[in-house]
Design a protein around this motif. Structure first.
Motif, PDB file in Angstrom:
ATOM      1  N   SER A 279     125.400  28.025 113.321  1.00  0.00           N
ATOM      2  CA  SER A 279     126.452  28.674 112.552  1.00  0.00           C
ATOM      3  C   SER A 279     125.854  29.694 111.583  1.00  0.00           C
ATOM      4  O   SER A 279     126.427  30.761 111.351  1.00  0.00           O
ATOM      5  CB  SER A 279     127.274  27.629 111.788  1.00  0.00           C
ATOM      6  N   LEU A 482     136.019  20.924 110.186  1.00  0.00           N
ATOM      7  CA  LEU A 482     134.813  21.433 110.828  1.00  0.00           C
ATOM      8  C   LEU A 482     133.876  20.276 111.155  1.00  0.00           C
ATOM      9  O   LEU A 482     133.565  19.461 110.292  1.00  0.00           O
ATOM     10  CB  LEU A 482     134.074  22.412 109.903  1.00  0.00           C
ATOM     11  N   SER A 483     133.433  20.205 112.406  1.00  0.00           N
ATOM     12  CA  SER A 483     132.394  19.252 112.800  1.00  0.00           C
ATOM     13  C   SER A 483     131.888  19.645 114.172  1.00  0.00           C
ATOM     14  O   SER A 483     132.462  20.515 114.846  1.00  0.00           O
ATOM     15  CB  SER A 483     132.920  17.803 112.837  1.00  0.00           C
ATOM     16  N   THR A 484     130.811  18.999 114.622  1.00  0.00           N
ATOM     17  CA  THR A 484     130.255  19.315 115.939  1.00  0.00           C
ATOM     18  C   THR A 484     131.055  18.689 117.079  1.00  0.00           C
ATOM     19  O   THR A 484     130.708  18.899 118.237  1.00  0.00           O
ATOM     20  CB  THR A 484     128.793  18.841 116.043  1.00  0.00           C
ATOM     21  N   ARG A 491     134.735  26.207 116.201  1.00  0.00           N
ATOM     22  CA  ARG A 491     134.172  26.222 114.850  1.00  0.00           C
ATOM     23  C   ARG A 491     134.097  27.643 114.298  1.00  0.00           C
ATOM     24  O   ARG A 491     134.420  27.891 113.133  1.00  0.00           O
ATOM     25  CB  ARG A 491     132.771  25.590 114.831  1.00  0.00           C
ATOM     26  N   THR A 494     137.525  28.812 113.332  1.00  0.00           N
ATOM     27  CA  THR A 494     137.976  28.131 112.117  1.00  0.00           C
ATOM     28  C   THR A 494     137.318  28.730 110.880  1.00  0.00           C
ATOM     29  O   THR A 494     137.975  28.943 109.850  1.00  0.00           O
ATOM     30  CB  THR A 494     137.678  26.628 112.210  1.00  0.00           C
ATOM     31  N   SER A 512     134.995  18.826 106.111  1.00  0.00           N
ATOM     32  CA  SER A 512     133.884  19.155 106.998  1.00  0.00           C
ATOM     33  C   SER A 512     132.803  18.087 106.932  1.00  0.00           C
ATOM     34  O   SER A 512     132.662  17.375 105.937  1.00  0.00           O
ATOM     35  CB  SER A 512     133.287  20.513 106.587  1.00  0.00           C
TER      36      SER A 512
END
Length: 724
Positions: A279, A482-484, A491, A494, A512
């Motif tokens: 990211s 938000l997360s993996t 993501r 977002t 998150s």
């Protein structure tokens, strides 16, 4: 007489075969040029000259003709002759370079066994004799000059020879690839016309334009001072530098400015910026492209990580695809995972870019995220690079670890970019901490508080807590997550929405995992952080009042009685070191307390011993074992292709991968925007339950529901499956 000997079959464009003598000399020339920055030009050139001598045997030549006529692999042995020749010429472990130029660097014991096999094999002597007639320089008139620094290095640095082997191997592998490609493409790939040393004016012009387009901020003066100090420090000698700076102090621009100015000062070819998460890679690459790239010109910035799609039809895609293989670009943005796993690998595809680290400026952003158990080999390699390979390393972080306390950097001069960091941290102290630790609140109480704030970020330690808290907040007001467990493109979308809402002053609440902490450029007035290690809490606080437009932002640290179970698993002894030092009496932005915390953390994690097995195998030249031990990503997570975005494209990619079609590596790159991750146990259960299906390797396709905000939702009794 040997007559014509061939290295590669006929190319389709004109039917011409690749002469072996041309290939050996072409590889030698390129390898020698690549190794000149670290004084190993003649050594690399000779290794390149002999790497394919084994192709001179009648058996191999017949196999090549048969494969050209009927298809299939050539097969046969062609590595042993050059390997044996190097050993006979007194080059010792360097013989591993030739033996491993296709399959990977071997262990010393494997090399010894293969040399014994080659010693009496008739094809070895035959190949050397035949090739010697057309390339007589494979027989040395005298000893090959080794780097002049090697004797002193061998006496003081037990890992210098390991790194030299890796570097020379990289030059030979890259040169072999490029010379072979030039044959089949009927043209040599042009090298990038620009070096990092020529980027200063372009960078400075881009910076002026960028700053003119950004609304003024109360911290602009401090950011300008940080930048000025970085440029001043860039005039110093090559070596290791440290850039500490609180979040929001303009480190990204400053570290890039240091890189290009230092490159000009010393005539260096490239700047390599490495960050811990994709990211941030995407974010930083976009910033540097805006500064350096120009329409209708060769791209300057190469973004290279496992998540980028290089096959999207963009005119620059072919350049990116080719440059990514060997980092032939003046400004590279990558991940620390790709950087260091390439350096400690033994495979040619990963290692062909390693020689680009010589004579480069390596900028390591968010260095606090480097894994403790690998710090010793990482820091050892960085020191060797700066001592003997003409490299400069810049260590950048808001929570700078005192790496000089660890053995690889003990006694090494680390030059400070910011001469007096404490006044800067005090001036940019934009957050006040609030602690909810005793009594411990419930998650529902925290959700109530979050829902009452117009713009707020909450960071927790596990996907389980993130899903749960997001559901609670979303019941009270609309919110984002938000997360993996979300696809990479999800993501990214977002984050774009979050930044838009913040910029427009609209309400936005985000829950998150910790993936948002390190370097993600968002600016909330208030934040909540589940209790974690001190550096993680301070990094989370860096997303609050980032631009200093408020007198103070507020960061609430909470330790929920019905959550946060994964914290100890994630942070281990670092959590205990934090509890001993930080709380209402001492915030995480206290620099003296932070240094004491790192000292305790290094002791608790037994950092000095954790990397010793890798170091031992490096000294023993067991290259496969080093690669096996050096893993920056836990192997219990697996990639999951999810149905997000262009479903038809996803189905085409998955079908290609399942069918084993040629070009699968390109398909894997194109797949990345669709990829989330799951713990291995959860993934196995999902396949068993029919919620997912295998694709290729450990990649699975998710067939179950995909939440429009939270992505994949799974439950698990195993705390190890709660992380990220």
């Amino acid at each position: 007489m040997a007559g014509k000997l061939w290295a590669h079959s006929a190319r389709s464009s004109d039917g011409l075969r690749h002469e072996l003598g041309d290939h050996l000399r072409g590889t030698s020339r390129r390898a020698g040029e690549f190794a000149d920055p670290f004084d190993a030009g003649k050594l690399s050139a000779h290794c390149g000259l002999v790497h394919d001598v084994g192709k001179g045997s009648c058996d191999w030549q017949s196999r090549l003709m048969r494969a050209e006529k009927h298809g299939g692999r050539v097969g046969g042995m062609h590595k042993h002759a050059g390997t044996w020749l190097l050993d006979q010429q007194g080059l010792g472990i360097m013989a591993a370079i030739v033996f491993g130029h296709h399959g990977g660097l071997p262990s010393r014991s494997r090399l010894k066994a293969e040399l014994q096999f080659a010693d009496t094999h008739p094809l070895v002597a035959e190949a050397i004799g035949r090739v010697g007639e057309i390339v007589p320089e494979i027989h040395l008139p005298g000893p090959i000059p080794l780097p002049g620094w090697l004797p002193d290095a061998a006496a003081t640095d037990p890992y210098a020879l390991d790194l030299l082997v890796r570097m020379v191997y990289s030059t030979v592998v890259d040169a072999d690839y490029l010379d072979t490609e030039a044959h089949f493409e009927a043209a040599a790939r042009p090298m990038h016309p620009t070096s990092a040393a020529g980027l200063v004016e372009r960078y400075e012009q881009g910076r002026v334009k960028m700053l003119a387009d950004v609304p003024p901020s109360p911290v602009d003066g401090h950011r300008s001072e940080v930048y000025a100090q970085a440029v001043d420090a860039a005039a110093g000698p090559r070596g290791i530098y440290r850039l500490p700076g609180p979040t929001g102090s303009g480190k990204s621009l400053a570290m890039g400015g240091f890189g290009v100015h230092h490159a000009r000062r010393h005539g260096m070819n490239r700047v390599i910026v490495a960050v811990p998460f994709m990211s941030i890679t995407e974010q930083n690459a976009a910033v540097f492209r805006n500064l350096l790239d120009r329409d209708c010109e060769d791209p300057i910035v190469l973004e290279h990580h496992s998540g980028i799609d290089l096959d999207d039809g963009d005119p620059a895609a072919r350049w990116q695809r080719l440059a990514a293989e060997n980092w032939d670009a003046p400004f590279v943005v990558t991940t620390t995972i790709r950087l260091f796993e390439s350096l400690f690998s033994n495979k040619p595809s990963a290692m062909r870019r390693v020689h680009r680290l010589a004579g480069a400026v390596i900028v390591l952003d968010e260095v606090q995220a480097l894994p403790d158990h690998l710090l010793i080999p990482i820091l050892s390699a960085l020191r060797t690079l700066t001592d003997y390979f003409g490299t400069t390393v810049l260590l950048a972080s808001a929570t700078q670890p005192p790496f000089e306390l660890l053995s690889p950097l003990r006694g090494t001069r680390i030059r400070e970019v910011i001469a007096q960091p404490k006044p800067l941290y005090k001036a940019l102290n934009r957050v006040r901490y609030r602690w909810l630790l005793d009594p411990k609140p419930t998650m529902a109480q925290i959700a109530d508080e979050i829902a009452a704030e117009p713009q707020v970020l909450a960071v927790v330690n596990s996907t389980s807590d993130a899903h749960r808290l997001h559901r609670m907040v979303d019941e009270r007001r609309p919110s984002l997550h938000l997360s993996t467990r979300m696809a990479a493109a999800h993501r990214r979308k977002t984050l774009e929405e979050i930044r838009r809402l913040l910029a427009d002053g609209e309400p936005v609440a985000v829950v998150s995992t910790q993936l948002v902490e390190a370097g993600v450029d968002v600016d909330f007035p208030k934040g909540f952080r589940a209790y974690a290690s001190a550096d993680s809490m301070q990094q989370a606080a860096g997303r609050v009042n980032r631009s200093g437009r408020l007198a103070y932002g507020r960061m609430t640290i909470f330790d929920p009685e019905d959550g946060n179970k994964a914290a100890k698993l994630i942070y281990g002894a670092a959590l205990e070191a934090t509890r001993d030092r930080f709380g209402p009496h001492c915030p995480p932005d206290d620099l003296d307390a932070m240094e004491a915390y790192y000292k305790a953390r290094f002791d608790f994690h037994n950092v000095e011993q954790a990397g010793q097995e890798i170091q031992k195998e490096r000294q023993a030249h067991d290259f496969p074992r080093v690669a096996e031990l050096f893993r920056m990503i836990d192997e219990w997570t697996v990639p999951v292709a999810v149905r997000y975005g262009d479903i038809e494209q996803l189905e085409r990619i998955v079908a290609h991968l399942r069918g084993g079609h040629p070009g699968s590596s390109a398909q894997l790159r194109a797949l990345r925007p669709y990829v989330a991750t799951l713990p291995r146990g959860a993934a196995t259960r999902a396949v068993d339950d029919g919620m997912a299906a295998p694709v290729v390797g450990d990649l699975i396709e998710w067939l179950g529901d995909y939440h429009p905000q939270r992505g994949i939702e799974v439950t698990s009794p195993d705390p190890e499956e709660l992380v990220f």
